[in-house]
Design a protein around this motif. Structure first.
Motif, PDB file in Angstrom:
ATOM      1  N   GLU A 141       0.821  -1.206   0.000  1.00  0.00           N
ATOM      2  CA  GLU A 141       0.000   0.000   0.000  1.00  0.00           C
ATOM      3  C   GLU A 141       0.858   1.261   0.000  1.00  0.00           C
ATOM      4  O   GLU A 141       0.543   2.246  -0.653  1.00  0.00           O
ATOM      5  CB  GLU A 141      -0.906  -0.008   1.234  1.00  0.00           C
ATOM      6  N   ASP A 142       1.969   1.205   0.733  1.00  0.00           N
ATOM      7  CA  ASP A 142       2.826   2.377   0.846  1.00  0.00           C
ATOM      8  C   ASP A 142       4.214   1.912   1.282  1.00  0.00           C
ATOM      9  O   ASP A 142       4.410   0.746   1.617  1.00  0.00           O
ATOM     10  CB  ASP A 142       2.259   3.353   1.876  1.00  0.00           C
ATOM     11  N   TYR A 143       5.176   2.827   1.267  1.00  0.00           N
ATOM     12  CA  TYR A 143       6.503   2.502   1.770  1.00  0.00           C
ATOM     13  C   TYR A 143       7.159   3.761   2.320  1.00  0.00           C
ATOM     14  O   TYR A 143       6.783   4.878   1.982  1.00  0.00           O
ATOM     15  CB  TYR A 143       7.387   1.866   0.691  1.00  0.00           C
ATOM     16  N   GLY A 144       8.114   3.563   3.186  1.00  0.00           N
ATOM     17  CA  GLY A 144       8.882   4.662   3.750  1.00  0.00           C
ATOM     18  C   GLY A 144      10.357   4.320   3.694  1.00  0.00           C
ATOM     19  O   GLY A 144      10.729   3.150   3.600  1.00  0.00           O
ATOM     20  N   ILE A 145      11.190   5.357   3.753  1.00  0.00           N
ATOM     21  CA  ILE A 145      12.633   5.163   3.662  1.00  0.00           C
ATOM     22  C   ILE A 145      13.315   5.921   4.794  1.00  0.00           C
ATOM     23  O   ILE A 145      12.962   7.068   5.078  1.00  0.00           O
ATOM     24  CB  ILE A 145      13.181   5.691   2.326  1.00  0.00           C
ATOM     25  N   THR A 146      14.286   5.260   5.416  1.00  0.00           N
ATOM     26  CA  THR A 146      15.155   5.929   6.377  1.00  0.00           C
ATOM     27  C   THR A 146      16.600   5.595   6.022  1.00  0.00           C
ATOM     28  O   THR A 146      16.869   4.610   5.333  1.00  0.00           O
ATOM     29  CB  THR A 146      14.861   5.488   7.828  1.00  0.00           C
ATOM     30  N   HIS A 147      17.505   6.449   6.495  1.00  0.00           N
ATOM     31  CA  HIS A 147      18.928   6.266   6.210  1.00  0.00           C
ATOM     32  C   HIS A 147      19.717   6.407   7.507  1.00  0.00           C
ATOM     33  O   HIS A 147      19.406   7.272   8.325  1.00  0.00           O
ATOM     34  CB  HIS A 147      19.422   7.318   5.213  1.00  0.00           C
ATOM     35  N   ASP A 148      20.714   5.575   7.668  1.00  0.00           N
ATOM     36  CA  ASP A 148      21.609   5.640   8.824  1.00  0.00           C
ATOM     37  C   ASP A 148      22.995   6.033   8.319  1.00  0.00           C
ATOM     38  O   ASP A 148      23.567   5.350   7.470  1.00  0.00           O
ATOM     39  CB  ASP A 148      21.646   4.280   9.513  1.00  0.00           C
ATOM     40  N   HIS A 149      23.527   7.125   8.853  1.00  0.00           N
ATOM     41  CA  HIS A 149      24.822   7.660   8.410  1.00  0.00           C
ATOM     42  C   HIS A 149      25.916   7.517   9.459  1.00  0.00           C
ATOM     43  O   HIS A 149      26.919   8.225   9.429  1.00  0.00           O
ATOM     44  CB  HIS A 149      24.663   9.136   8.022  1.00  0.00           C
ATOM     45  N   THR A 150      25.751   6.588  10.377  1.00  0.00           N
ATOM     46  CA  THR A 150      26.709   6.403  11.466  1.00  0.00           C
ATOM     47  C   THR A 150      28.129   6.193  10.945  1.00  0.00           C
ATOM     48  O   THR A 150      29.085   6.802  11.450  1.00  0.00           O
ATOM     49  CB  THR A 150      26.289   5.219  12.358  1.00  0.00           C
ATOM     50  N   LYS A 151      28.285   5.351   9.940  1.00  0.00           N
ATOM     51  CA  LYS A 151      29.626   5.074   9.399  1.00  0.00           C
ATOM     52  C   LYS A 151      30.237   6.330   8.766  1.00  0.00           C
ATOM     53  O   LYS A 151      31.412   6.615   8.964  1.00  0.00           O
ATOM     54  CB  LYS A 151      29.575   3.949   8.368  1.00  0.00           C
ATOM     55  N   LEU A 152      29.441   7.070   8.004  1.00  0.00           N
ATOM     56  CA  LEU A 152      29.926   8.292   7.367  1.00  0.00           C
ATOM     57  C   LEU A 152      30.372   9.308   8.414  1.00  0.00           C
ATOM     58  O   LEU A 152      31.451   9.892   8.314  1.00  0.00           O
ATOM     59  CB  LEU A 152      28.845   8.892   6.475  1.00  0.00           C
ATOM     60  N   LEU A 153      29.547   9.494   9.426  1.00  0.00           N
ATOM     61  CA  LEU A 153      29.837  10.487  10.460  1.00  0.00           C
ATOM     62  C   LEU A 153      31.042  10.114  11.318  1.00  0.00           C
ATOM     63  O   LEU A 153      31.634  10.979  11.968  1.00  0.00           O
ATOM     64  CB  LEU A 153      28.607  10.710  11.336  1.00  0.00           C
ATOM     65  N   SER A 154      31.428   8.847  11.311  1.00  0.00           N
ATOM     66  CA  SER A 154      32.590   8.424  12.099  1.00  0.00           C
ATOM     67  C   SER A 154      33.910   8.543  11.325  1.00  0.00           C
ATOM     68  O   SER A 154      34.984   8.385  11.907  1.00  0.00           O
ATOM     69  CB  SER A 154      32.410   6.983  12.586  1.00  0.00           C
ATOM     70  N   GLU A 155      33.822   8.862  10.035  1.00  0.00           N
ATOM     71  CA  GLU A 155      35.032   8.999   9.210  1.00  0.00           C
ATOM     72  C   GLU A 155      35.722  10.333   9.482  1.00  0.00           C
ATOM     73  O   GLU A 155      35.111  11.398   9.358  1.00  0.00           O
ATOM     74  CB  GLU A 155      34.674   8.906   7.720  1.00  0.00           C
ATOM     75  N   LYS A 156      37.000  10.279   9.838  1.00  0.00           N
ATOM     76  CA  LYS A 156      37.741  11.502  10.163  1.00  0.00           C
ATOM     77  C   LYS A 156      37.769  12.490   9.001  1.00  0.00           C
ATOM     78  O   LYS A 156      37.605  13.693   9.192  1.00  0.00           O
ATOM     79  CB  LYS A 156      39.155  11.170  10.606  1.00  0.00           C
ATOM     80  N   ALA A 157      37.965  11.987   7.782  1.00  0.00           N
ATOM     81  CA  ALA A 157      38.006  12.884   6.617  1.00  0.00           C
ATOM     82  C   ALA A 157      36.687  13.635   6.462  1.00  0.00           C
ATOM     83  O   ALA A 157      36.679  14.831   6.138  1.00  0.00           O
ATOM     84  CB  ALA A 157      38.313  12.100   5.347  1.00  0.00           C
ATOM     85  N   PHE A 158      35.570  12.981   6.723  1.00  0.00           N
ATOM     86  CA  PHE A 158      34.272  13.647   6.620  1.00  0.00           C
ATOM     87  C   PHE A 158      34.090  14.632   7.773  1.00  0.00           C
ATOM     88  O   PHE A 158      33.585  15.741   7.574  1.00  0.00           O
ATOM     89  CB  PHE A 158      33.143  12.624   6.570  1.00  0.00           C
ATOM     90  N   GLN A 159      34.508  14.263   8.956  1.00  0.00           N
ATOM     91  CA  GLN A 159      34.443  15.178  10.100  1.00  0.00           C
ATOM     92  C   GLN A 159      35.263  16.439   9.822  1.00  0.00           C
ATOM     93  O   GLN A 159      34.828  17.546  10.142  1.00  0.00           O
ATOM     94  CB  GLN A 159      34.960  14.487  11.368  1.00  0.00           C
ATOM     95  N   ASP A 160      36.421  16.254   9.203  1.00  0.00           N
ATOM     96  CA  ASP A 160      37.263  17.408   8.848  1.00  0.00           C
ATOM     97  C   ASP A 160      36.565  18.306   7.828  1.00  0.00           C
ATOM     98  O   ASP A 160      36.649  19.530   7.908  1.00  0.00           O
ATOM     99  CB  ASP A 160      38.609  16.940   8.291  1.00  0.00           C
ATOM    100  N   SER A 161      35.855  17.705   6.870  1.00  0.00           N
ATOM    101  CA  SER A 161      35.137  18.487   5.867  1.00  0.00           C
ATOM    102  C   SER A 161      33.999  19.278   6.507  1.00  0.00           C
ATOM    103  O   SER A 161      33.757  20.438   6.154  1.00  0.00           O
ATOM    104  CB  SER A 161      34.602  17.564   4.771  1.00  0.00           C
ATOM    105  N   ILE A 162      33.322  18.676   7.467  1.00  0.00           N
ATOM    106  CA  ILE A 162      32.258  19.386   8.196  1.00  0.00           C
ATOM    107  C   ILE A 162      32.851  20.569   8.950  1.00  0.00           C
ATOM    108  O   ILE A 162      32.349  21.692   8.871  1.00  0.00           O
ATOM    109  CB  ILE A 162      31.527  18.430   9.168  1.00  0.00           C
TER     110      ILE A 162
END
Length: 137
Positions: free
Chosen positions: A49-70
């Motif tokens: 009938e319907d569907y929903g989507i969620t995303h988990d970014h725990t791995k991305l947020l734990s990456e030092k290179a990404f933290q540095d970019s933020i």
């Protein structure tokens, strides 16, 4: 429904007529979860009938290179990081009304601009960097 090689993780009955089918697809830096709702009284052209989507970014947020970019983006713009969103995309097929889980990826980061607006930056997953330009909402 057309899958993008996602895996059925669970089937959860939440009352006598409704059942959720939970599918997941993992990426190196995020996980997308699709919750497809089946209702025994629903008699249209689709199975779900319907569907929903969620995303988990725990791995991305734990990456030092990404933290540095933020951190670099916060210093450069004066904005404050709030959250990431996005992952594997999906869409409704207009011809058959099927839910399509695609391999297309769109991940973005939201920043509080301090004036009631939100700046949205695209995430480059290959380089773990934020785009220099952004959209304002």
């Amino acid at each position: 429904m057309e899958s993008n090689h996602s895996v059925l993780k669970s089937i959860e009955e939440y009352d006598l007529l409704n059942v959720d089918f939970i599918f997941e697809k993992e990426h190196e830096y995020f996980k997308t979860t699709y919750t497809c709702q089946y209702n025994q009284e629903y008699h249209e052209t689709r199975i779900f009938e319907d569907y929903g989507i969620t995303h988990d970014h725990t791995k991305l947020l734990s990456e030092k290179a990404f933290q540095d970019s933020i951190r670099e983006t916060e210093i450069r713009t004066g904005f404050r990081f709030r959250e990431c969103d996005g992952g594997y995309e999906s869409r409704l097929d207009d011809n058959r009304y099927d839910f399509l889980f695609t391999d297309e990826i769109y991940v973005f980061a939201r920043f509080d601009m301090g004036n009631g607006h939100t700046a949205v930056f695209e995430v480059d997953l290959d380089n773990l960097k934020l785009s220099r330009d952004y959209d304002i909402y």
